[in-house]
Every structure is written in structure tokens, then in C-alpha cells.
Design a protein around this motif. Structure first.
Motif, PDB file in Angstrom:
ATOM      1  N   VAL A  90       0.925  -1.256   0.014  1.00  0.00           N
ATOM      2  CA  VAL A  90      -0.109   0.173   0.024  1.00  0.00           C
ATOM      3  C   VAL A  90       0.861   1.071  -0.104  1.00  0.00           C
ATOM      4  N   ILE A  91       0.834   1.825  -1.112  1.00  0.00           N
ATOM      5  CA  ILE A  91       1.759   2.905  -1.267  1.00  0.00           C
ATOM      6  C   ILE A  91       1.024   4.205  -1.506  1.00  0.00           C
ATOM      7  N   GLU A  92       1.279   5.214  -0.308  1.00  0.00           N
ATOM      8  CA  GLU A  92       0.611   6.546  -0.321  1.00  0.00           C
ATOM      9  C   GLU A  92       1.496   7.729  -0.745  1.00  0.00           C
ATOM     10  N   ILE A  93       0.740   8.098  -1.897  1.00  0.00           N
ATOM     11  CA  ILE A  93       1.634   9.304  -2.662  1.00  0.00           C
ATOM     12  C   ILE A  93       0.923  10.541  -2.274  1.00  0.00           C
ATOM     13  N   ASP A  94       1.696  11.666  -1.865  1.00  0.00           N
ATOM     14  CA  ASP A  94       1.193  13.123  -1.812  1.00  0.00           C
ATOM     15  C   ASP A  94       1.448  13.585  -3.072  1.00  0.00           C
ATOM     16  N   GLY A  95       0.201  14.165  -3.713  1.00  0.00           N
ATOM     17  CA  GLY A  95      -0.035  14.496  -5.203  1.00  0.00           C
ATOM     18  C   GLY A  95       0.691  16.220  -5.223  1.00  0.00           C
ATOM     19  N   ALA A  96       0.689  16.550  -3.942  1.00  0.00           N
ATOM     20  CA  ALA A  96       1.364  18.155  -3.967  1.00  0.00           C
ATOM     21  C   ALA A  96       2.824  18.149  -4.245  1.00  0.00           C
ATOM     22  N   SER A  97       3.443  17.080  -3.487  1.00  0.00           N
ATOM     23  CA  SER A  97       4.943  17.193  -3.546  1.00  0.00           C
ATOM     24  C   SER A  97       5.520  16.235  -4.685  1.00  0.00           C
ATOM     25  N   ASN A  98       4.784  15.161  -5.270  1.00  0.00           N
ATOM     26  CA  ASN A  98       5.201  14.409  -6.209  1.00  0.00           C
ATOM     27  C   ASN A  98       4.201  14.529  -7.443  1.00  0.00           C
ATOM     28  N   ARG A  99       4.383  15.702  -7.976  1.00  0.00           N
ATOM     29  CA  ARG A  99       3.247  16.014  -8.920  1.00  0.00           C
ATOM     30  C   ARG A  99       4.100  16.011 -10.597  1.00  0.00           C
ATOM     31  N   GLY A 100       5.118  15.901 -10.738  1.00  0.00           N
ATOM     32  CA  GLY A 100       5.799  15.929 -12.069  1.00  0.00           C
ATOM     33  C   GLY A 100       5.609  14.881 -12.943  1.00  0.00           C
ATOM     34  N   ILE A 101       5.899  14.960 -14.187  1.00  0.00           N
ATOM     35  CA  ILE A 101       6.049  13.790 -15.159  1.00  0.00           C
ATOM     36  C   ILE A 101       7.027  12.749 -14.626  1.00  0.00           C
ATOM     37  N   ASP A 102       8.026  13.257 -14.014  1.00  0.00           N
ATOM     38  CA  ASP A 102       9.014  12.195 -13.739  1.00  0.00           C
ATOM     39  C   ASP A 102       8.692  11.300 -12.465  1.00  0.00           C
ATOM     40  N   ASP A 103       7.847  11.806 -11.571  1.00  0.00           N
ATOM     41  CA  ASP A 103       7.399  10.859 -10.553  1.00  0.00           C
ATOM     42  C   ASP A 103       6.450  10.008 -11.243  1.00  0.00           C
ATOM     43  N   ILE A 104       5.592  10.283 -12.218  1.00  0.00           N
ATOM     44  CA  ILE A 104       4.623   9.414 -12.642  1.00  0.00           C
ATOM     45  C   ILE A 104       5.425   8.386 -13.499  1.00  0.00           C
ATOM     46  N   ARG A 105       6.511   8.761 -14.053  1.00  0.00           N
ATOM     47  CA  ARG A 105       6.981   7.773 -14.986  1.00  0.00           C
ATOM     48  C   ARG A 105       7.766   6.633 -13.978  1.00  0.00           C
ATOM     49  N   ASP A 106       8.179   7.057 -12.811  1.00  0.00           N
ATOM     50  CA  ASP A 106       8.555   6.095 -11.797  1.00  0.00           C
ATOM     51  C   ASP A 106       7.518   5.357 -11.347  1.00  0.00           C
ATOM     52  N   LEU A 107       6.417   6.052 -11.241  1.00  0.00           N
ATOM     53  CA  LEU A 107       5.308   4.969 -10.697  1.00  0.00           C
ATOM     54  C   LEU A 107       4.669   3.918 -11.766  1.00  0.00           C
ATOM     55  N   ARG A 108       4.853   4.106 -12.872  1.00  0.00           N
ATOM     56  CA  ARG A 108       4.511   3.377 -14.151  1.00  0.00           C
ATOM     57  C   ARG A 108       5.663   2.264 -14.111  1.00  0.00           C
ATOM     58  N   ASN A 109       6.902   2.732 -13.887  1.00  0.00           N
ATOM     59  CA  ASN A 109       7.759   1.449 -14.027  1.00  0.00           C
ATOM     60  C   ASN A 109       7.848   0.349 -12.616  1.00  0.00           C
ATOM     61  N   LYS A 110       7.174   0.830 -11.555  1.00  0.00           N
ATOM     62  CA  LYS A 110       6.996   0.098 -10.278  1.00  0.00           C
ATOM     63  C   LYS A 110       5.774  -0.830 -10.133  1.00  0.00           C
ATOM     64  N   VAL A 111       4.697  -0.418 -11.019  1.00  0.00           N
ATOM     65  CA  VAL A 111       3.423  -0.922 -11.039  1.00  0.00           C
ATOM     66  C   VAL A 111       3.480  -2.364 -11.719  1.00  0.00           C
ATOM     67  N   LYS A 112       4.587  -2.607 -12.650  1.00  0.00           N
ATOM     68  CA  LYS A 112       4.798  -3.813 -13.018  1.00  0.00           C
ATOM     69  C   LYS A 112       5.169  -5.069 -12.351  1.00  0.00           C
ATOM     70  N   PHE A 113       5.771  -4.461 -11.259  1.00  0.00           N
ATOM     71  CA  PHE A 113       6.054  -5.765 -10.179  1.00  0.00           C
ATOM     72  C   PHE A 113       5.023  -6.239  -9.292  1.00  0.00           C
ATOM     73  N   ALA A 114       4.913  -7.263  -9.060  1.00  0.00           N
ATOM     74  CA  ALA A 114       3.858  -7.804  -8.382  1.00  0.00           C
ATOM     75  C   ALA A 114       3.994  -7.566  -6.905  1.00  0.00           C
ATOM     76  N   PRO A 115       2.992  -7.655  -6.123  1.00  0.00           N
ATOM     77  CA  PRO A 115       2.923  -7.333  -4.536  1.00  0.00           C
ATOM     78  C   PRO A 115       3.769  -8.278  -3.955  1.00  0.00           C
ATOM     79  N   ALA A 116       4.130  -7.811  -2.579  1.00  0.00           N
ATOM     80  CA  ALA A 116       5.067  -8.272  -1.863  1.00  0.00           C
ATOM     81  C   ALA A 116       4.499  -9.551  -1.089  1.00  0.00           C
ATOM     82  N   GLU A 117       3.514  -9.200  -0.434  1.00  0.00           N
ATOM     83  CA  GLU A 117       2.764 -10.166   0.453  1.00  0.00           C
ATOM     84  C   GLU A 117       1.203 -10.508   0.213  1.00  0.00           C
ATOM     85  N   GLY A 118       0.546  -9.483  -0.276  1.00  0.00           N
ATOM     86  CA  GLY A 118      -0.848  -9.619  -0.408  1.00  0.00           C
ATOM     87  C   GLY A 118      -1.237  -9.678  -1.802  1.00  0.00           C
ATOM     88  N   LYS A 119      -2.503  -9.599  -1.922  1.00  0.00           N
ATOM     89  CA  LYS A 119      -2.979 -10.108  -3.391  1.00  0.00           C
ATOM     90  C   LYS A 119      -3.061  -8.772  -4.492  1.00  0.00           C
TER      91      LYS A 119
END
Length: 611
Positions: A90-119
Motif C-alpha cells: 500500500v503506497i501512499e503518495i502526496d500529489g502536491a509534492s510528487n506532481r511532476g511527469i518524472d514521478d509518474i514515470r517512476d510510478l509506471r515502472n513500479k506498477v509492473k512488479f507483483a505485490p510483496a505479500e498481499g493480493k
């Protein structure tokens, strides 16, 4: 263990604990039970109503060891980690401080990985409306077709700032403000658990101060406990919150009803001297006027839901009968305007003093002032001398001028206003500066056209505006349809009756026909009618009227374009037309049979290259 704030300690951990949002919690419970879990949710609404809390409970429901389940256990390792905020899934992101295109690119790269312990891997982006347009565009494809193990939950207080392309890819849930009754019931649970002593009226004030936010209500209660301890009184709550007693507003409105300006200003000054907050005073006064309006219109039994106490209702009911509903509406409008202007004002109490003046003396004072001005105007008309323009520029008093004939007064802008009736002249003289001032603010060009006139006359509901020959352009511009309509509307607005508008050429050097008429009437008063002198003056009046209405330039033939351009360039007028038989149609030194007079000064003529 370190102290934990009330709003964190009493944060709901299951869907059933969330108050005031049954339409959302029941939908999510059913979706999880039916295994109809969406890949993206959008939670919108005001602050402190449970958006982030609901997102965390949904994350626990999806990743609980017993889940997906609508009733997370809150005991397993996964639920505990999500509750304490260090779950890897469960990743909580503050949209006010992580609002740029680089932050979203980093997010897009990480969503491919499977969850560590949950479903499920749950991304909670708070204040998502703060993302840039480029960041939203980068998120679109991932949001539309994310991996099956990813769920996005967006939270925002400003959904109108989110692009429609994002909204269309989410299930949108709109959180509502929490009712006063639900807030009071939750506060009673907290008070019972914390073993506090507080009465119902004080609790009601705390709940009303939260303005529909449960988190605000819990934070206010936490602050009051720190100030008062276990025994909470109404007076201490008012001191903490800066709430002013109801009696102050009752007396304040009473001064408005009784038009007691001095007492009203004294109340404002007393609150200011005691260190009161002007912003809080305006909010409380607006609430009091609101309650007064409700009790004036609605049935008393309905007002229990509005936070109006029983003891106040009787007093409000008596006071509401003494004030008009329209005045209450005007007060609310003015208070809202004052609240908006306060941030730009160094001393906001001045605005409240003006409120007192406006509603205690403003209307009556204005009407009295107008009546006084009218009386003084008629008095001055009967006593003062009216200056009239005649051949020998004599000053004639009103007794020498016959009634209901043309008189003229010099206006501020230098033009003359002439009318048939004395009352109409007084009316126009009063409103003409106002008309010109409005015209100046509305359309500056029309104002500049009209102020160069040298004569204004009213005849048979027609406003005749005279111009000198050199202002032909101004005359023609004022005659345009849109400009005439604008001037007519302003005249009708101020005088209460429409006037037709006619523009004429009137030379300054020629005699004013109205002054000749005055001279004629004066002569009739002291001599026998129909004598030779009178007939002579009548002739002069007729000749001068014809001269005023006649256009200075004769019509020029349509095919003579060269002559037209010459007149326009050198501001000339035709003084004589010669019809001669030229051998070749032209003669050196002439302009097709016309002689042109240039009205420019010699100096200007030299600058322009001669006429």
C-alpha cells in the motif's frame, strides 16, 4: 506510549465505523462481496469527511489474510502494517509534492512488479488534482489498462481540476459533509470514553464549529480538553474558539431595527477593544442573521435541526417580527462581501462600522438628503439669478423672464442646456453630470464626442446637441446608432423618460436663438403686442434658427472624390461654388469649380504644407 491525537485515535478501522457516508461504504462492501473490484477509484469531497480513511480500509479489505473481504480483521500482519502505514503493498503518495511527469514515470515502472505479500498493490494518491497536465497525460495509459494486481485510489478536494480523461477511467464517489447530529453522536462516544464533563449546549457549539468535518470536530475537542481539562464549560469553549455571546448579536440586530447608529458602533468598538476577531465576528453574525431568517419563514419545530437552542428560539421569534426579510438578505450579502474584502483591509472593523451606518442610517439618510437637495434646488431657483445669453450679454433675473420659456444654464463641461419648461431644466441640470460620468465609465469615446458641444437644447422630448463646424467628426460619430442608443438609455435611466437625440452644426460666433426668444418675450412684457420691434426680433429668431439647423457644407457630388479628400485632409468648407465652362474641364489653381477655405491656423497650415 506517546500521546495520540483524538482524530488519529478514533479513526475508523472498518466500513461500519465511517459515519455519514453510507452511500459509499455500502457500495464498496457490495463490490468486494461480489468480486466486482474496479481498478481505479476517485474519492472527492470536503476535508475531514473520511476520504483517506475509506481508502485505507479498502486496501485492508483487499489485502487481509482472510480477503478480499468487506470486513477486514485488523489483527493479521497485513492489516496491522496497513494501519500503521508501513505496508509494502500500500503506497501512499502526496500529489502536491510528487506532481511532476518524472514521478509518474517512476510510478509506471513500479506498477509492473507483483505485490510483496498481499493480493493487490494499492496506490493511494492524495490531493491528486495537484498533478501537472503532463503527469496526468503520462498516467492515462497505465490507468486505463493497469496490471490485474494494481488498484488506484485517488483522493481530492477539488474534482473540477481533474481532467475528464482521468475521471472517465475511475469510479467516482462523492463524500458529503457530515450532519450535525452524526457529529454530536460521535463526540458523545469520545466524551464518554475520555470521561469528560460537558453539557449539551457546549457540545452543540463544538459540533457547529466543525462545519460538517468530523476531523475538525475531534481536533477542536482535543484543543478544548488541553485548555479546560476534564470539566468543559460554555464560557471556556467560547474563549478558546473566539465565539461571541448570542446577546451581542441580538443587541446588534436590535440597533439596526431601531436605527440606533451610535449604539451599534459602540458594540463594534467594544468587541474590537476586547481583542475580538473581526473574521469570527462576521461569521457568527452571519449565522445569527441566517437563523433569524429561518425562524421568520420556517416553522419553529423544523429549526431543531439547525442548531438553534430552545431558549434562543423564543427571542429570535420576537425579533424576527420587527425586521423585514429583504433587510436580512441585504445584511447577509453585505457580510459576505465584507468577508471577501477583509484579507485586503488593514482595519476590518471599519467595514463593520460601515455596516452599522448602512443599515441604521443609510436608507433614511439618503432619502432625507435627496429631499433636502431638492428643496434647496427649488429655493435657489426662486432666489438666484439665472444667467441668459443675449446680444448685449445682460444678466436678467427670473422675475424678468416669462415662465415656461427657454432658459439656459452653463454645465460643468462647458455646454449649454436649454429647455421649454423650468422643471425639466432643473431635472436635466441635476442629472446631466451624472449621465456624463456614467458615459465616461461606460464608453470613453462617446464621452469625448459629446463634451465638445457648444449647445444642448430640449424641444418636444428631443435633445438637440449643437457642434461647431470644426467638430463635424464628433457630430457624425455621435450620430451612429449604437452611440445614440447608449446615450438614450442613460438619459432614460436618470430622467425617467426617453428623449430623441438630434445633432446639428451650431457656430459659436452666431447669435443664440434661444436668447433672442428671451429678449422677445421680455419686450412683449413691456410693450404693446405686434409692434415693429417685435416683428424685427421675430425675423431674427427665424433666421438664426434656420442657420443653426442648416449644415455648413453643401452636398458634394458623389463622383468628385478628389474634392472630398481635400476637404477631409485640410478640414475645409465650401464657401462659394463657381459654374464656368472650362475648355479642358479644369483650370489651374482651382478645384473643379469650388473654392475651399481652410480653417486651420497659419502655423498649422505651414506644418501641413499649406492649404
Amino acid at each position: 506510549m506517546a500521546y495520540q491525537s483524538l482524530y488519529r485515535k478514533w479513526r475508523p478501522q472498518v466500513f461500519e465505523d465511517i459515519i455519514g457516508q453510507k452511500h459509499i461504504t455500502q457500495t464498496l462492501i457490495n463490490a468486494i462481496s461480489l468480486n466486482r473490484i474496479s481498478h481505479a477509484y476517485l474519492f472527492s469531497g470536503p476535508r475531514g469527511v473520511g476520504k483517506t480513511t475509506t481508502a485505507r480500509i479498502l486496501a485492508k479489505s483487499l489485502n487481509c489474510e482472510k480477503g478480499p473481504t468487506p470486513y477486514p480483521c485488523n489483527k493479521c500482519e497485513r492489516c496491522i502494517r496497513i494501519t500503521e502505514g508501513y505496508s509494502m503493498d500500500v503506497i501512499e503518495i502526496d500529489g502536491a509534492s510528487n506532481r511532476g511527469i518524472d514521478d509518474i514515470r517512476d510510478l509506471r515502472n513500479k506498477v509492473k512488479f507483483a505485490p510483496a505479500e498481499g493480493k493487490y498493490k494499492v496506490y493511494i494518491i492524495d490531493e491528486v488534482h495537484m498533478l501537472t497536465t503532463e503527469a496526468f497525460n503520462a498516467l492515462l495509459k497505465t490507468l486505463e489498462e493497469p496490471p490485474s494486481h494494481v488498484v488506484f485510489i485517488f483522493a481530492t478536494t477539488a474534482p473540477h481540476k481533474i481532467p475528464n480523461t482521468i475521471l472517465s477511467r475511475c469510479q467516482w464517489f462523492n463524500f458529503r459533509r457530515i450532519s450535525l447530529e452524526d457529529i454530536i453522536n460521535k463526540l458523545k462516544m469520545i466524551i464518554k470514553d475520555e470521561k469528560l464533563e460537558i453539557d449539551g449546549q457546549t457540545l452543540n457549539i463544538i459540533a457547529r464549529s466543525s462545519t460538517g468535518s468530523m476531523r475538525d470536530a475531534e481536533s477542536i475537542l482535543d484543543q478544548i480538553i488541553a485548555y479546560c481539562g476534564k470539566e468543559i464549560t460554555l464560557q471556556k469553549v467560547r474563549e478558546v474558539l473566539g465565539i461571541i455571546e448570542e446577546d451581542v448579536f441580538f443587541n446588534f440586530v436590535d440597533t439596526i431595527i431601531n436605527h440606533n447608529t451610535v449604539k451599534g458602533i459602540e458594540i463594534v468598538n467594544r468587541i474590537a477593544d476586547l481583542g475580538g476577531d473581526a473574521s469570527q465576528f462576521i461569521k457568527n453574525l452571519m449565522e445569527y442573521v441566517h437563523n433569524l431568517s429561518l425562524i421568520k419563514v420556517c416553522k419553529p419545530e423544523v429549526l431543531n435541526f439547525q442548531g438553534i437552542f430552545t431558549e434562543d428560539r423564543e427571542r429570535l421569534l420576537k425579533q424576527s417580527k420587527l425586521i423585514k426579510l429583504g433587510k436580512l438578505f441585504n445584511m447577509v450579502d453585505y457580510l459576505a462581501e465584507v468577508e471577501r474584502k477583509m484579507k485586503y483591509t488593514h482595519n476590518p472593523w471599519i467595514l463593520l462600522e460601515m455596516l452599522v451606518l448602512k443599515f441604521t442610517a443609510g436608507e433614511d439618510y439618503s432619502s432625507k438628503e435627496i429631499e433636502k437637495d431638492q428643496d434647496e434646488g427649488y429655493l435657489d431657483l426662486s432666489k438666484n439669478q439665472d444667467i441668459v445669453k443675449s446680444d448685449n450679454l445682460k444678466v436678467k433675473t427670473r422675475e424678468e423672464i416669462p415662465p415656461k420659456k427657454k432658459i439656459q444654464n452653463k454645465t460643468k463641461e462647458g455646454s449649454f442646456i436649454q429647455t421649454k419648461e423650468v422643471s425639466t431644466n432643473l431635472d436635466l441640470n441635476q442629472v446631466w453630470p451624472i449621465i456624463l460620468n456614467k458615459l465616461k465609465k461606460t464608453k470613453m469615446s462617446v464621452y469625448s464626442f459629446i463634451i465638445v458641444n457648444n449647445l444642448i437644447t430640449i424641444e418636444n422630448d428631443k435633445l438637440i446637441i449643437g457642434f461647431n463646424k470644426k467638430y463635424i467628426f464628433h457630430k457624425e460619430s455621435l450620430e451612429k446608432k449604437n452611440n445614440k442608443i447608449l446615450l438614450q438609455e442613460l438619459i432614460k435611466e436618470e430622467m425617467g423618460r426617453p428623449l430623441a437625440i438630434e445633432c446639428i452644426i451650431n457656430d459659436d460666433g452666431e447669435e443664440d436663438p434661444s436668447s433672442l426668444e428671451v429678449e422677445l418675450e421680455n419686450k412683449r412684457k413691456v410693450t404693446e403686442p405686434k409692434n415693429e420691434g417685435e416683428e424685427e426680433i421675430e425675423e431674427r429668431v427665424t433666421v438664426e434658427k434656420d442657420k443653426v439647423k442648416k449644415i455648413s457644407n453643401n452636398k458634394i457630388s458623389e463622383d468628385n472624390l478628389l474634392l472630398k479628400e481635400s476637404l477631409s485632409l485640410f478640414k475645409g468648407t465650401i464657401i462659394e461654388e463657381k459654374i464656368e465652362n472650362f475648355k479642358e474641364g479644369r483650370k489651374e489653381g482651382s478645384n473643379n469649380g469650388y473654392e475651399i477655405s481652410n480653417e486651420t491656423s497659419p502655423n498649422n497650415a505651414e506644418k501641413d504644407g499649406g492649404s
